[in-house]
Scaffold this motif. Structure first.
Motif, short mmCIF file in Angstrom:
data_model
loop_
_atom_site.label_atom_id
_atom_site.label_comp_id
_atom_site.label_asym_id
_atom_site.label_seq_id
_atom_site.Cartn_x
_atom_site.Cartn_y
_atom_site.Cartn_z
N ASP A 224 0.82 -1.21 0.00
CA ASP A 224 0.00 0.00 0.00
C ASP A 224 0.86 1.26 0.00
O ASP A 224 0.52 2.25 -0.67
CB ASP A 224 -0.95 0.00 1.20
N GLU A 225 1.97 1.24 0.75
CA GLU A 225 2.87 2.40 0.79
C GLU A 225 3.49 2.65 -0.59
O GLU A 225 3.54 3.78 -1.06
CB GLU A 225 3.97 2.18 1.83
N VAL A 226 3.96 1.58 -1.24
CA VAL A 226 4.56 1.73 -2.56
C VAL A 226 3.53 2.22 -3.57
O VAL A 226 3.80 3.14 -4.36
CB VAL A 226 5.18 0.39 -3.03
N GLU A 227 2.34 1.65 -3.55
CA GLU A 227 1.30 2.08 -4.49
C GLU A 227 0.88 3.52 -4.22
O GLU A 227 0.56 4.27 -5.14
CB GLU A 227 0.10 1.15 -4.41
N GLY A 228 0.88 3.92 -2.95
CA GLY A 228 0.52 5.30 -2.60
C GLY A 228 1.49 6.30 -3.18
O GLY A 228 1.08 7.35 -3.70
N THR A 229 2.79 6.00 -3.12
CA THR A 229 3.78 6.91 -3.70
C THR A 229 3.67 6.93 -5.22
O THR A 229 3.84 7.99 -5.84
CB THR A 229 5.21 6.54 -3.28
N MET A 230 3.37 5.80 -5.82
CA MET A 230 3.21 5.76 -7.28
C MET A 230 2.03 6.63 -7.71
O MET A 230 2.12 7.39 -8.68
CB MET A 230 3.00 4.32 -7.76
N LYS A 231 0.94 6.52 -6.97
CA LYS A 231 -0.25 7.30 -7.34
C LYS A 231 -0.04 8.78 -7.12
O LYS A 231 -0.50 9.60 -7.91
CB LYS A 231 -1.45 6.79 -6.55
N SER A 232 0.65 9.16 -6.03
CA SER A 232 0.87 10.59 -5.80
C SER A 232 1.79 11.17 -6.87
O SER A 232 1.58 12.30 -7.32
CB SER A 232 1.44 10.83 -4.40
N ASP A 233 2.82 10.43 -7.27
CA ASP A 233 3.69 10.90 -8.35
C ASP A 233 2.92 11.03 -9.65
O ASP A 233 3.15 11.96 -10.42
CB ASP A 233 4.87 9.94 -8.54
N ALA A 234 2.03 10.10 -9.90
CA ALA A 234 1.23 10.15 -11.14
C ALA A 234 0.31 11.36 -11.13
O ALA A 234 0.10 12.01 -12.16
CB ALA A 234 0.43 8.87 -11.30
N ARG A 235 -0.25 11.70 -9.96
CA ARG A 235 -1.14 12.86 -9.88
C ARG A 235 -0.37 14.16 -10.11
O ARG A 235 -0.90 15.10 -10.71
CB ARG A 235 -1.83 12.88 -8.51
N LYS A 236 0.85 14.24 -9.60
CA LYS A 236 1.66 15.45 -9.78
C LYS A 236 1.96 15.70 -11.25
O LYS A 236 2.01 16.84 -11.71
CB LYS A 236 2.97 15.34 -9.01
N ALA A 237 2.18 14.66 -12.00
CA ALA A 237 2.56 14.79 -13.40
C ALA A 237 1.39 14.60 -14.34
O ALA A 237 1.58 14.46 -15.54
CB ALA A 237 3.65 13.77 -13.72
N ALA A 238 0.17 14.63 -13.83
CA ALA A 238 -0.98 14.28 -14.66
C ALA A 238 -1.49 15.41 -15.53
O ALA A 238 -2.32 15.17 -16.39
CB ALA A 238 -2.12 13.76 -13.79
N ASP A 239 -1.04 16.66 -15.34
CA ASP A 239 -1.62 17.75 -16.12
C ASP A 239 -1.36 17.61 -17.62
O ASP A 239 -2.24 17.81 -18.42
CB ASP A 239 -1.12 19.12 -15.62
N TYR A 240 -0.18 17.29 -18.03
CA TYR A 240 0.00 17.06 -19.46
C TYR A 240 0.81 15.81 -19.72
O TYR A 240 0.70 15.23 -20.76
CB TYR A 240 0.62 18.27 -20.14
N GLY A 241 1.62 15.48 -18.87
CA GLY A 241 2.26 14.36 -19.01
C GLY A 241 3.34 13.48 -18.96
O GLY A 241 3.56 12.87 -19.93
N LYS A 242 3.97 13.29 -17.93
CA LYS A 242 5.06 12.34 -17.87
C LYS A 242 5.00 11.60 -16.55
O LYS A 242 4.89 12.22 -15.50
CB LYS A 242 6.40 13.09 -17.99
N LEU A 243 5.08 10.31 -16.61
CA LEU A 243 5.10 9.48 -15.42
C LEU A 243 6.35 8.61 -15.50
O LEU A 243 6.53 7.88 -16.46
CB LEU A 243 3.85 8.60 -15.33
N GLU A 244 7.19 8.74 -14.51
CA GLU A 244 8.43 7.96 -14.50
C GLU A 244 8.49 7.18 -13.21
O GLU A 244 8.43 7.74 -12.12
CB GLU A 244 9.63 8.91 -14.60
N ILE A 245 8.58 5.84 -13.32
CA ILE A 245 8.68 4.98 -12.15
C ILE A 245 10.04 4.28 -12.19
O ILE A 245 10.40 3.68 -13.19
CB ILE A 245 7.56 3.92 -12.15
#
Length: 132
Positions: A110-131
């Motif tokens: 849950d902790e790992v998925e939570g950080t992934m989702k928060s990073d995705a939300r920060k970059a969601a305006d136009y676009g880049k998601l890096e994991i």
């Protein structure tokens, strides 16, 4: 001439060609979680340190369904061949310990998925998601 039904045959009933579970544990005691563990490296000793105990042949009975290549195991520990020279043993742990372990694993996920989702939300305006 009509055939009359005869007395039941002594021949054993034929099994269907369905799926079979080669790794079925027959006599599982209530309150325990069972696990089949390959006896490689120090895996069995590691799990003993976590609270697992080895099961004896008397505890679990026959392992799997009837099969031709099933040999009788030597000694009191329930073990069997799983192929390519590897043996497996049956271990068990009290269910409350197993549930504790699963809850700890789920917290980490849950902790790992939570950080992934928060990073995705920060970059969601136009676009880049890096994991990484």
């Amino acid at each position: 001439m009509a055939r009359t039904p005869s007395v039941a045959s002594a021949r054993p009933r034929r099994a269907t060609l369905g799926k079979r579970n080669r790794l079925a544990i027959q006599n599982m005691e209530e309150g325990f979680t069972y696990r089949i563990v390959n006896d490689v490296d120090d895996r069995v000793d590691y799990l003993k340190g976590l609270g697992y105990e080895l099961c004896s042949k008397e505890q679990v009975g026959a392992i799997g369904n009837k099969r031709v290549d099933n040999t009788s195991s030597i000694g009191s520990t329930a073990h069997f061949s799983v192929g390519q020279g590897t043996k497996a043993v049956i271990m068990r742990i009290p269910r409350e310990y197993a549930l504790e372990d699963q809850a700890a694993k789920q917290t980490e996920i849950d902790e790992v998925e939570g950080t992934m989702k928060s990073d995705a939300r920060k970059a969601a305006d136009y676009g880049k998601l890096e994991i990484t």
